[in-house]
Design a protein around this motif. Structure first.
Motif, PDB file in Angstrom:
ATOM      1  N   LEU A  10     -10.645  -4.769  -0.208  1.00 42.49           N
ATOM      2  CA  LEU A  10     -10.037  -3.651   0.517  1.00 42.49           C
ATOM      3  C   LEU A  10     -10.492  -2.356  -0.139  1.00 42.49           C
ATOM      4  CD1 LEU A  10      -8.043  -3.068   2.850  1.00 42.49           C
ATOM      5  CD2 LEU A  10      -6.241  -2.942   1.136  1.00 42.49           C
ATOM      6  N   ALA A  11     -11.573  -1.783   0.378  1.00 40.22           N
ATOM      7  CA  ALA A  11     -12.098  -0.538  -0.165  1.00 40.22           C
ATOM      8  C   ALA A  11     -11.214   0.630   0.272  1.00 40.22           C
ATOM      9  CB  ALA A  11     -13.525  -0.317   0.325  1.00 40.22           C
ATOM     10  N   PRO A  12     -11.221   1.744  -0.469  1.00 36.51           N
ATOM     11  CA  PRO A  12     -10.381   2.896  -0.114  1.00 36.51           C
ATOM     12  C   PRO A  12     -10.585   3.376   1.322  1.00 36.51           C
ATOM     13  CG  PRO A  12     -11.290   3.184  -2.310  1.00 36.51           C
ATOM     14  CD  PRO A  12     -11.932   1.960  -1.741  1.00 36.51           C
ATOM     15  N   GLU A  13     -11.834   3.350   1.796  1.00 36.56           N
ATOM     16  CA  GLU A  13     -12.073   3.820   3.162  1.00 36.56           C
ATOM     17  C   GLU A  13     -11.460   2.874   4.195  1.00 36.56           C
ATOM     18  OE1 GLU A  13     -15.939   1.846   1.663  1.00 36.56           O
ATOM     19  OE2 GLU A  13     -14.396   3.217   0.886  1.00 36.56           O
ATOM     20  N   GLN A  14     -11.393   1.568   3.871  1.00 31.70           N
ATOM     21  CA  GLN A  14     -10.737   0.623   4.775  1.00 31.70           C
ATOM     22  C   GLN A  14      -9.233   0.876   4.812  1.00 31.70           C
ATOM     23  OE1 GLN A  14     -12.560  -2.817   2.634  1.00 31.70           O
ATOM     24  NE2 GLN A  14     -12.889  -3.633   4.683  1.00 31.70           N
ATOM     25  N   LEU A  15      -8.667   1.161   3.650  1.00 29.68           N
ATOM     26  CA  LEU A  15      -7.240   1.444   3.569  1.00 29.68           C
ATOM     27  C   LEU A  15      -6.896   2.690   4.371  1.00 29.68           C
ATOM     28  CD1 LEU A  15      -4.815   0.146   2.115  1.00 29.68           C
ATOM     29  CD2 LEU A  15      -5.158   1.794   0.266  1.00 29.68           C
ATOM     30  N   LEU A  16      -7.723   3.735   4.240  1.00 32.49           N
ATOM     31  CA  LEU A  16      -7.492   4.969   4.988  1.00 32.49           C
ATOM     32  C   LEU A  16      -7.637   4.729   6.478  1.00 32.49           C
ATOM     33  CD1 LEU A  16      -6.920   7.980   4.981  1.00 32.49           C
ATOM     34  CD2 LEU A  16      -9.366   8.395   4.624  1.00 32.49           C
TER      35      LEU A  16
END
Length: 323
Positions: A10-16
């Motif tokens: 779960l990369a930060p851009e996926q979380l956002l």
């Protein structure tokens, strides 16, 4: 002792991206709603840890004492080689289980999963030091879509503690429990911690404490939207509401607009109107009856349930075998 490892799905851009999608859907729905997972930025996690120590909030300490009393029985009943914990957080209560399972002599690996990379980095390091005989392998992901990433290579038990199952509505629960059953082999097990239906006079204050910590926690979801999506919520203009829904047998937390207002969310290109007194749901916390959750587990593909409850029957630990 092997070095602890961390696997990130779960990369930060996926979380956002997930936050943007949830905010867009929830804030344009009638009535409005937001998923409870967005409470938990660093500040939200701190507030929740504070909530667990409040006199009104009985679930955490009740589950901890249940684990303390039953961990040895659970270890003997499962003899698992791999313990996977979904939504592990700090793994504080799980240490009781890890201690009993390592003493039993079968446990070889602990796999904590959480959406928070920071929480896991801290936890896996501490746990590797505390349990040098274990291989500790953290997985950063959303528990609702991580099950296909779970390790094999030994008999597994999946733990889902803290009453978090109650945050899902019935259709979501059915799908989630069935998806757990699908990834387990016959004879592998699920350890589930659930809150039980009890007196609303006890339940409601647990979600609406006198010190107002839960109110801060509830409003923190608006701070997350301000920080991540550039929104301009005036957090102090929303009132915390907690109520018992007798029909659905769940606690519902809401935020109520103190007055009519418009909120801009540049991160998703949305302007949202709130009427005076309009309420937005931010969490449900369903409570269960032992017979009812047993039927849900049976429908999902589990059987041979063993149940431990506290003397006041406010919380249950359920060990269920995959059929």
């Amino acid at each position: 002792m092997s070095e602890p490892t961390l696997e990130i799905h779960l990369a930060p851009e996926q979380l956002l991206g997930s936050l943007r999608e949830d905010a867009l859907i929830g804030l344009t729905s009638t009535p409005k709603w937001l998923p409870p997972k967005w409470f938990y930025d660093a500040r939200g996690s701190e507030l929740f840890e504070e909530i667990t120590r409040l006199p009104e909030y009985f679930p955490t300490r009740t589950e901890r004492e249940l684990l303390r009393a039953s961990a040895a029985d659970i270890a003997e009943a499962t003899s698992a080689q791999i313990l996977v914990e979904l939504g592990s957080g700090s793994s504080e209560k799980t240490r009781l289980l890890l201690g009993a399972m390592t003493e039993h002599g079968t446990l070889e690996r602990y796999v904590p999963q959480d959406v928070s990379e920071a929480a896991l980095v801290s936890a896996v390091g501490q746990l590797a030091d505390e349990f040098p005989s274990l291989t500790v392998h953290g997985i950063v992901s959303d528990f609702t879509d991580t099950l296909h990433n779970l390790p094999r290579g030994g008999t597994r038990m999946i733990a889902f503690l803290g009453g978090t199952l109650g945050n899902l509505v019935p259709d979501e629960r059915a799908e989630f429990l069935a998806s757990i059953a699908e990834v387990l082999d016959e004879g592998e097990q699920l350890l589930l911690g659930v809150g039980l239906v009890t007196d609303p006079a006890v339940l409601v204050p647990a979600y609406d404490d006198a010190a107002g910590v839960t109110a801060q926690f509830n409003r923190n979801v608006l701070s997350v939207l301000n920080e991540q999506l550039g929104a301009d919520f005036d957090v102090d203009r929303f009132r915390h509401v907690a109520l018992w829904d007798e029909t659905n047998e769940w606690i519902e937390m809401r935020l109520e607009a103190a007055e009519a207002m418009s909120v801009c969310l540049p991160g998703i290109g949305l302007d949202v109107r709130f009427g005076a007194g309009e309420q937005m749901r931010t969490e449900i916390s369903a409570k269960f009856r032992v017979e009812g959750i047993g039927k849900e587990l049976d429908a999902a593909g589990f059987g041979s349930d063993r149940v431990w409850t506290d003397p006041d029957e406010r919380f249950a630990l359920i060990l269920a075998d995959k059929k």
